[in-house]
Design a protein around this motif. Sequence first.
Motif, PDB file in Angstrom:
ATOM      1  N   PRO A 200       0.720  -1.248   0.020  1.00 44.15           N
ATOM      2  CA  PRO A 200      -0.192  -0.011  -0.183  1.00 44.15           C
ATOM      3  C   PRO A 200       0.826   1.253  -0.094  1.00 44.15           C
ATOM      4  O   PRO A 200       2.008   1.206   0.324  1.00 44.15           O
ATOM      5  CB  PRO A 200      -0.799  -0.133   1.317  1.00 44.15           C
ATOM      6  CG  PRO A 200       0.098  -0.933   2.204  1.00 44.15           C
ATOM      7  CD  PRO A 200       0.895  -2.063   1.109  1.00 44.15           C
ATOM      8  N   LEU A 201       0.236   2.376  -0.412  1.00 46.91           N
ATOM      9  CA  LEU A 201       0.879   3.850  -0.398  1.00 46.91           C
ATOM     10  C   LEU A 201      -0.067   4.446   0.517  1.00 46.91           C
ATOM     11  O   LEU A 201      -0.988   4.618   0.351  1.00 46.91           O
ATOM     12  CB  LEU A 201       0.848   4.347  -1.741  1.00 46.91           C
ATOM     13  CG  LEU A 201       1.416   5.853  -1.977  1.00 46.91           C
ATOM     14  CD1 LEU A 201       2.826   5.579  -1.591  1.00 46.91           C
ATOM     15  CD2 LEU A 201       1.189   6.427  -3.141  1.00 46.91           C
ATOM     16  N   ARG A 202       0.950   4.821   1.627  1.00 48.01           N
ATOM     17  CA  ARG A 202       0.123   5.585   2.871  1.00 48.01           C
ATOM     18  C   ARG A 202       0.525   6.949   2.871  1.00 48.01           C
ATOM     19  O   ARG A 202       1.862   7.322   2.633  1.00 48.01           O
ATOM     20  CB  ARG A 202       0.527   4.886   4.130  1.00 48.01           C
ATOM     21  CG  ARG A 202      -0.008   3.487   4.354  1.00 48.01           C
ATOM     22  CD  ARG A 202       0.341   3.141   5.812  1.00 48.01           C
ATOM     23  NE  ARG A 202      -0.532   1.703   5.978  1.00 48.01           N
ATOM     24  CZ  ARG A 202      -0.005   0.819   5.748  1.00 48.01           C
ATOM     25  NH1 ARG A 202       1.504   0.554   5.068  1.00 48.01           N
ATOM     26  NH2 ARG A 202      -0.537  -0.669   5.848  1.00 48.01           N
ATOM     27  N   MET A 203      -0.546   7.693   3.202  1.00 48.16           N
ATOM     28  CA  MET A 203      -0.204   9.309   3.520  1.00 48.16           C
ATOM     29  C   MET A 203      -0.861   9.543   4.799  1.00 48.16           C
ATOM     30  O   MET A 203      -1.804   9.194   5.027  1.00 48.16           O
ATOM     31  CB  MET A 203      -0.969  10.005   2.198  1.00 48.16           C
ATOM     32  CG  MET A 203      -0.502   9.588   0.830  1.00 48.16           C
ATOM     33  SD  MET A 203       1.233  10.195   0.544  1.00 48.16           S
ATOM     34  CE  MET A 203       0.996   9.740  -1.286  1.00 48.16           C
ATOM     35  N   ARG A 204      -0.241  10.501   5.558  1.00 49.63           N
ATOM     36  CA  ARG A 204      -0.596  11.042   6.792  1.00 49.63           C
ATOM     37  C   ARG A 204      -1.117  12.333   6.373  1.00 49.63           C
ATOM     38  O   ARG A 204      -0.449  13.221   5.708  1.00 49.63           O
ATOM     39  CB  ARG A 204       0.505  11.089   7.949  1.00 49.63           C
ATOM     40  CG  ARG A 204       0.130  11.939   9.062  1.00 49.63           C
ATOM     41  CD  ARG A 204      -0.382  11.148  10.018  1.00 49.63           C
ATOM     42  NE  ARG A 204       0.245  10.317  10.511  1.00 49.63           N
ATOM     43  CZ  ARG A 204       0.000   8.891  11.164  1.00 49.63           C
ATOM     44  NH1 ARG A 204      -1.425   8.732  11.232  1.00 49.63           N
ATOM     45  NH2 ARG A 204       0.703   8.076  11.510  1.00 49.63           N
ATOM     46  N   GLY A 220       5.550   6.339   2.927  1.00 48.86           N
ATOM     47  CA  GLY A 220       6.673   5.468   2.228  1.00 48.86           C
ATOM     48  C   GLY A 220       5.539   4.408   1.673  1.00 48.86           C
ATOM     49  O   GLY A 220       4.349   4.115   2.117  1.00 48.86           O
ATOM     50  N   GLY A 221       6.107   3.191   1.254  1.00 46.75           N
ATOM     51  CA  GLY A 221       5.397   2.056   0.762  1.00 46.75           C
ATOM     52  C   GLY A 221       6.049   1.524  -0.309  1.00 46.75           C
ATOM     53  O   GLY A 221       5.907   0.264  -0.362  1.00 46.75           O
ATOM     54  N   PHE A 222       6.596   2.063  -1.292  1.00 41.66           N
ATOM     55  CA  PHE A 222       7.296   1.403  -2.340  1.00 41.66           C
ATOM     56  C   PHE A 222       8.647   1.513  -2.321  1.00 41.66           C
ATOM     57  O   PHE A 222       9.434   2.423  -2.276  1.00 41.66           O
ATOM     58  CB  PHE A 222       6.891   1.915  -3.741  1.00 41.66           C
ATOM     59  CG  PHE A 222       5.503   1.900  -4.055  1.00 41.66           C
ATOM     60  CD1 PHE A 222       4.568   0.790  -3.635  1.00 41.66           C
ATOM     61  CD2 PHE A 222       4.632   2.707  -4.547  1.00 41.66           C
ATOM     62  CE1 PHE A 222       3.165   0.698  -4.011  1.00 41.66           C
ATOM     63  CE2 PHE A 222       3.298   2.886  -5.149  1.00 41.66           C
ATOM     64  CZ  PHE A 222       2.762   1.756  -4.489  1.00 41.66           C
TER      65      PHE A 222
END
Length: 300
Positions: A200-204, A220-222
């Motif tokens: 998954p690609l996560r954003m705060r 981060g994620g990739f």
Amino acid sequence: MAEPVVREIDIDAAPETVFAFFVEPAKLTRWLADEAVLDPCAGGVCVQVHPGDDRGSDRSFHMSGRFVEVDPPRRVVFTWGFTEPEIGVPPDSTTVEVTLRPNGSGTRVRLVHHDLPSSATADHEQGWTEMLRRLDSAVTAGRGADGQAMRHEIWIEAPQEAVFAALTTREGLDGWWGRAVAADAEVGGVVEFDHGFGVPLRMRVTDLVDGERVEWTCLGGFDDPGNPASDWGGTRLSFDLTTVKKADVAPPLDAYVSHDEFTVLRFEHAGWAPGARWFAFCSTAWAVTLESGLKTSCQE
């Protein structure tokens, strides 16, 4: 107990810079956890919420520990364990020791995880290897926060509130930028995307003004360097919206809009490391995505 897990990495930043990523929640959540409550003094709490996707679960896992030693910018020690029994590492049952030493113009980070049960060693060996790579990316991205940013301005013939919804709801995000697994529309919430890469690609959400602005920090994620988003850890994405009247637009630009009012989106993706491999590619990709994806979705 098994032998300690030992991992080292060299990071091109001063120890003072790297140290902050272990004791400041806003920085620790760029690489290690989704949420954190930290009181960096001897006996202070060190609580973190970790995603469970790598265990094939949609659940979150809760690390409950305390700081044992805090000696900036050289050393930090904290206990480590999880409230979920399936992890097999109870709260406060193990100790993580981090030492930072100058290495030329950068820092050598040495992490030693003591007292792990044998059954948990392999998971933590793999986990700390990945997390330290993310730490490197987050620190390096942060260095370029002031100077390395891409910016785009998109004119959208749709109400401002409709564009804001496209940036802050699962349904809206689904309409233009991949599948949104979660979209918490509040500061501190996590927006998560599944772009089909198995990670998954996560954003705060780090800033939110209702109807006007949203800012994300990429968690981060990739990790695959062949994926353009591998450069994103710690970068910041902001979307600012204003409503403009066509009557206020001078020729020849007024020919670009037909409605009496339209929404102007000013987008910025900042915090890129100097010389980042994928900076130029992502700048072009964002222009295309915002114009043909977000704009088209809002104007339908």
